[in-house]
Each structure stands twice: as C-alpha cells, then as structure tokens.
Design an enzyme around this catalytic site. Structure first.
Site, PDB file in Angstrom:
ATOM      1  CB  THR A  53      -0.927  -0.019   1.231  1.00 26.21           C
ATOM      2  OG1 THR A  53      -1.708  -1.219   1.157  1.00 26.21           O
ATOM      3  CG2 THR A  53      -1.841   1.191   1.262  1.00 26.21           C
ATOM      4  CB  CYS A 106      24.122   8.747   4.447  1.00 25.27           C
ATOM      5  SG  CYS A 106      23.132   9.738   3.341  1.00 25.27           S
TER       6      CYS A 106
END
Ligand SMILES: *Cc1c(COP(=O)(O)O)cnc(C)c1O
Length: 376
Positions: A228, A316
């Site tokens: 979804t 990161c």
C-alpha cells in the site's frame, strides 16, 4: 503547467481509504495518488504509468539496480554492471551485493580530479554492450556537487540497447528532469531532498525497460512495487516538486550567486583550502572544499555553535567517521581526507547569512588548525 499543491486532507487522515479499494473512501485516495503521479510524470516528460512510488531514494536506487540487472540477465544473460566509484552507497552497496550474491561483475568507471566521468571511458567499458546488464551514473554528486554529462552517457547506452539508470536524488528540483533529453531508462529521486516529506521517493522506469520487482505481493504500482502506497507522503512529494519546478530558474540563479560568493571568498582567502568537484559543472546550491591540516568535525562544531549547519562527507555516513569514498576516488591526498567541508544552500539562506559565514570561517579554521610539530 499548473503546480499541484495537494491537500492537507491526506496528511490528517481525512482520506482514510485504501487507494486500491473500490469504495468511495478508497477512490478519494486513489485520486490523490493519480494526481500526484500525473504531476511528477509531467515534470519528467514521462507517462504516468512510468512512475513508481517508493519509500525513499535508497529504495529507488536499490529497485533500479536489482530490478533491471536481474531482469536483463534473465532475458539476455548479460551480467556486467557499470557504475562509478563516486555513487551514493545506495548504488555502490547494491552493486556490491549483486556481485557477491548474484555473480554479477562490477566495472567502476574512473572519475577525474573534478569528479567527472568521461563519455569515452563509458564507451570503452561497454564495448558492444552485449554483456552489460545495466549502467548507473549519478546525475549530481551529493558530496562534491559535480554534474555528470548524463545525456551524452545515456545516448551511448541507447545506441547499444543497454539500460541506463541515473541517481537524480541531488538533482531533482535543481536541474532539468526531462527524461527524453537525459536519455535515461530509469531515474531515482527522493522527496526530502526537495523540501518534501521524509520517507518517500519515486523511480521513473521507461516503458519496456526490463524490470524484476524487489517487493512482490499485490498489484500496486503496476506490479513493480507491491504494498500500500504512502498516500500523504506521495501527495506532499508531488506538491513539493511542483513548487521547486515553478521557481527553479529564479531560485537557482539566486543560490548560484551566493555559492559563487562563498567559493570566491574562501578559495584564496583561507590558506590551505581547495574547492572539490568541478568549478563549472556543479550544482548551483553546492560549495565543497577540503581544508589542509584541519579536522572537518571540529570546524563543523565551531560552525554549529555559530548557528551554521554544514557537513563533512555525506550526511549518511558522518556518524561513522570513515574517510569519504568520493574524495578518495577523485584523488584527494590521504592527509587531506579528514578536512572535507560541504555547504548546501537552500530556500531559507540569505546573503546576510553568507556574509556571517565568510566572516567566521577563517577564525574557526585558525583556532583548529593543527600546527605540525617542527621537524627534528
Ligand atoms: C540522499 C541520497 C540518496 C538516498 O536518499 P534517501 O531518500 O535518503 O534514502 C541517494 N542518492 C543520493 C545522491 C543522495 O544524495
């Protein structure tokens, strides 16, 4: 094109239906998803069904590399991946994984001292291209700002029928994204890099590009990514990209002049500072340097105390304090690798802030410069 500004209804849960359901609440979510898909497709000059929504830029990169490389090997036996040593880890570690677990060969193209990849090197590495499953070259680099000649590299791939992916996470909202001009078959982007919500991204996949889904299950996203969709995130992402596109030319001109002032006033004014990345082919909002005999971490803390948020290598990886693989790959000498400093300018930055930064940086560098012990 009319910018699409979305609806806060999605974020507040008023549109609670599942976009794959038939009932009216589901259809309202589906409409939001559809509008967002159309908005992004128009910006890329693509068809709506060529846009696959993902959970982030890293997922888009992973899906492109695994999805295309595996599908193409299944179809034609091609088992070589060509990429560059300055890619984001989302590309490099995925290529490494495909090598180690799936038997692909990985060829890394050289990046020159300005962090640029040469078309001739790609042509040579590909040969006739028959054994090449995928080429992946980033559009703009996150650490050094250099912009690759994507359109030229893409046309070399197209001539040989080799699928071409670009990590456009740093480029989206800042550079033109026309996939036809860029000659790309796949393009990754991430919403939070263009003022959208965190935790959502998209992958453009040109019709006909071989692709094996990494997430299997339902038939969401044209069977290319089961699960979804994050509807509020996607609606916000489309609105954010439309806003960036609407003001891209004027905003980039504004940031370019701030960036040029930073580069002009630091290189030459501070001893032992050097620009990294290309002086010409670089992001308008991006200034990056290496400082000799200084730990970037100390400079960052000094800047932070003055209210200025800068970065060293990639955001990161900064927690791990490994030397930057990008600076290593473009030949920055080992003794300078700890001195990487990066400023990414954006919407909220003003020229007063730039003057403040230029005023304070030399003092912080002086404070922290490690004077080498005298030679015996
Ligand atoms: C930030 C970034 C990514 C990863 O995107 P996320 O949405 O944070 O996963 C990939 N490539 C580049 C060039 C980036 O700058």
């Amino acid at each position: 094109m009319e910018p699409y500004y979305g609806s806060t209804d999605f974020a507040h849960g008023a549109k609670y239906g599942n976009p794959s359901s038939i009932h009216h609440a589901g259809r309202a979510s589906y409409a939001g998803l559809n509008d967002a898909r159309r908005t992004i497709a128009e910006i890329l000059g693509a068809d709506s069904n060529e846009i696959v929504f993902t959970g982030c830029g890293s997922e888009s990169d992973n899906a492109a590399l695994r999805g295309i490389a595996l599908a193409r090997r299944k179809r034609s036996g091609a088992k070589r991946i060509i990429t560059t040593p300055i890619e984001h880890h989302a590309v490099l570690y995925t290529a490494e994984d495909l090598r180690e677990l799936f038997g692909f060969e990985v060829t890394l193209l050289p990046a020159d001292g300005d962090g640029l990849v040469q078309a001739d090197d790609l042509a040579e590495a590909m040969g006739d291209g028959d054994d090449v499953a995928l080429v992946s070259v980033m559009y703009a680099n996150n650490e050094i700002g250099s912009i690759q000649p994507i359109s030229e590299l893409g046309s070399l791939c197209r001539e040989r029928n080799v699928p071409f992916h670009t990590d456009a996470v740093q480029a989206a909202g800042k550079l033109p994204l026309s996939v036809k001009d860029l000659n790309v078959d796949a393009l990754s982007a991430s919403a939070h890099k263009f003022y959208g919500p965190k935790g959502v991204g998209f992958l453009y996949l040109r019709r006909g590009t071989p692709f094996h889904p990494s997430l299997t299950g339902g038939s969401h996203e044209g069977r290319r990514r089961a699960g979804t969709e994050n509807v509020p995130g996607i609606v916000g992402m489309a609105a954010a990209l439309a806003l960036c596109e609407a003001e891209r030319d004027s905003e980039m001109a504004r940031l370019r002049s701030l960036r040029d002032r930073i580069i002009g006033e630091t290189v030459g004014a501070i001893e032992g500072i050097r620009l990294t990345g290309s002086p010409t082919f670089r992001l308008d909002n991006h200034a990056s340097f290496v400082l000799r005999d200084v730990e970037a971490e100390a400079i960052l803390i000094g800047l932070d105390l003055a209210g200025i948020a800068a970065s060293s290598g990639s955001a990161c990886t900064s927690a791990r304090q490994r030397p930057s693989h990008v600076l290593e790959a473009i030949g920055v000498p080992a003794q300078d690798l700890a001195g990487g400093l990066r400023l990414s300018l954006g919407r909220s930055n003003t020229s007063e802030q730039i003057e403040e930064f230029l005023d304070i940086l030399p003092r912080i560098v002086d404070q922290h410069r490690q004077v080498p012990p005298p030679a015996l």
